[in-house]
Design a protein around this motif. Structure first.
Motif, short mmCIF file in Angstrom:
data_model
loop_
_atom_site.label_atom_id
_atom_site.label_comp_id
_atom_site.label_asym_id
_atom_site.label_seq_id
_atom_site.Cartn_x
_atom_site.Cartn_y
_atom_site.Cartn_z
N GLY A 34 -1.10 119.56 -25.96
CA GLY A 34 -1.58 119.82 -27.31
C GLY A 34 -3.09 119.87 -27.42
O GLY A 34 -3.66 119.43 -28.42
N VAL A 35 -3.74 120.43 -26.40
CA VAL A 35 -5.20 120.48 -26.36
C VAL A 35 -5.66 121.90 -26.00
O VAL A 35 -5.23 122.46 -24.99
CB VAL A 35 -5.79 119.48 -25.34
CG1 VAL A 35 -7.31 119.58 -25.30
CG2 VAL A 35 -5.35 118.07 -25.66
N TRP A 36 -6.55 122.44 -26.83
CA TRP A 36 -7.17 123.74 -26.56
C TRP A 36 -8.66 123.61 -26.83
O TRP A 36 -9.08 123.03 -27.84
CB TRP A 36 -6.58 124.82 -27.46
CG TRP A 36 -5.12 125.08 -27.22
CD1 TRP A 36 -4.56 126.03 -26.41
CD2 TRP A 36 -4.00 124.39 -27.81
NE1 TRP A 36 -3.19 125.97 -26.45
CE2 TRP A 36 -2.82 124.97 -27.31
CE3 TRP A 36 -3.91 123.33 -28.73
CZ2 TRP A 36 -1.56 124.54 -27.69
CZ3 TRP A 36 -2.65 122.88 -29.10
CH2 TRP A 36 -1.49 123.49 -28.58
N VAL A 37 -9.49 124.17 -25.92
CA VAL A 37 -10.93 123.93 -26.00
C VAL A 37 -11.70 125.18 -25.58
O VAL A 37 -11.28 125.90 -24.66
CB VAL A 37 -11.34 122.76 -25.06
CG1 VAL A 37 -12.84 122.53 -25.10
CG2 VAL A 37 -10.59 121.49 -25.39
N VAL A 38 -12.84 125.42 -26.23
CA VAL A 38 -13.85 126.35 -25.72
C VAL A 38 -15.17 125.59 -25.66
O VAL A 38 -15.42 124.70 -26.49
CB VAL A 38 -14.00 127.63 -26.57
CG1 VAL A 38 -12.70 128.42 -26.59
CG2 VAL A 38 -14.46 127.31 -27.98
N ALA A 39 -16.01 125.94 -24.68
CA ALA A 39 -17.31 125.29 -24.51
C ALA A 39 -18.32 126.33 -24.04
O ALA A 39 -18.01 127.14 -23.17
CB ALA A 39 -17.22 124.14 -23.50
N ASP A 40 -19.49 126.28 -24.62
CA ASP A 40 -20.55 127.25 -24.34
C ASP A 40 -21.76 126.50 -23.80
O ASP A 40 -22.47 125.82 -24.54
CB ASP A 40 -20.91 128.01 -25.63
CG ASP A 40 -21.97 129.07 -25.44
OD1 ASP A 40 -22.52 129.19 -24.33
OD2 ASP A 40 -22.27 129.79 -26.41
#
Length: 257
Positions: A34-40
């Motif tokens: 249950g984890v979704w991530v974006v990182a810049d």
């Protein structure tokens, strides 16, 4: 009261764009937890990508939580570990590096969106899009103070200057919003490489009737066709219809009267 399950489909894409030599973005798609991530990431060659990768690597160890509060606690613990690691790298290299983060946590029929920086989380519900996150940027502060308009912000010279990020200080500052998940909800997580070239209305149109994979690929193609001046990363999470009974992951369970 009985239990229903909401099916979940998700997909992610990332591209260095048409101008940058490196892709400093990272993303995580973990429907089982249950984890979704974006990182810049930010910090230049062999630095920004290290920062964003550290966030994703640590968050990928969250595992199966026992409850929604446990999931949130695990998320904050791993983000703290990533922050410490990035700070250590910054000190050893004598430079400042960091990364934005935008995350969706989902469990027990509820969601929480957490973010730092200008990576965004959108919710498309009933064919209408809304931005859940609020950018941590200088230009957003100017909008909030009434100094410039949202239209002026799109071409403002310092519109990419962020005011919060992971790894830039010992203290982590993140914002969050939470709520109930509804059948048909679509969550879109993205770095600013998407929103620099695509409007909210175009994101909505691309997602409402497409699979997560098709929507991500269509949005990426749109960005590339418009010059893709930055790295671009898109993660899309689509909630299906209610299903009776207990089903194994990737399904989200919630109580129904």
């Amino acid at each position: 009261m009985n239990t229903v399950a909401l099916s979940v489909e998700s997909f992610g894409v990332s591209h260095k764009g048409c101008v940058r030599e490196l892709n400093e973005d990272s993303y995580l798609v973990e429907p089982q937890t249950g984890v979704w991530v974006v990182a810049d990431g930010m910090g230049g060659h062999d630095a920004g990508e290290v920062a964003s990768a550290s966030i994703v690597d640590h968050l990928s160890t969250i595992g199966i939580a026992s409850s929604a509060p446990d999931l949130r606690a695990r998320f904050e613990d791993r983000l703290g570990r990533a922050n410490a690691e990035i700070r250590g790298i910054s000190e050893s290299r004598g430079i400042t590096i960091g990364s934005t983060v935008a995350a969706l946590l989902a469990m027990d029929g509820r969601f929480a969106c957490l973010w730092a920086g200008d990576s965004r989380v959108y919710l498309v519900r009933n064919a209408s899009i809304s931005q859940i996150s609020r950018d941590h940027t200088e230009v957003q502060e100017l909008i909030d103070r009434g100094i410039i308009s949202a239209a002026e912000a799109r071409t403002w010279p310092r519109r990419n200057v962020i005011t919060q990020a992971i790894g830039v200080s010992d203290e982590i500052v993140i914002d969050f919003q939470q709520g109930e998940i509804m059948p048909g909800d679509i969550f879109v997580l993205s770095t600013d490489g998407l929103t620099a070239h695509v409007t909210d209305a175009e994101i909505e149109a691309a997602t409402v009737s497409a699979t997560p994979q098709a929507a991500c690929e269509n949005l990426l193609d749109m960005v590339l066709a418009r010059g893709a001046t930055d790295n671009v990363t898109i993660v899309l999470v689509k909630i299906g219809h209610e299903r009776d009974g207990q089903l194994p992951p990737p399904y989200l369970h919630r109580a129904k009267a």
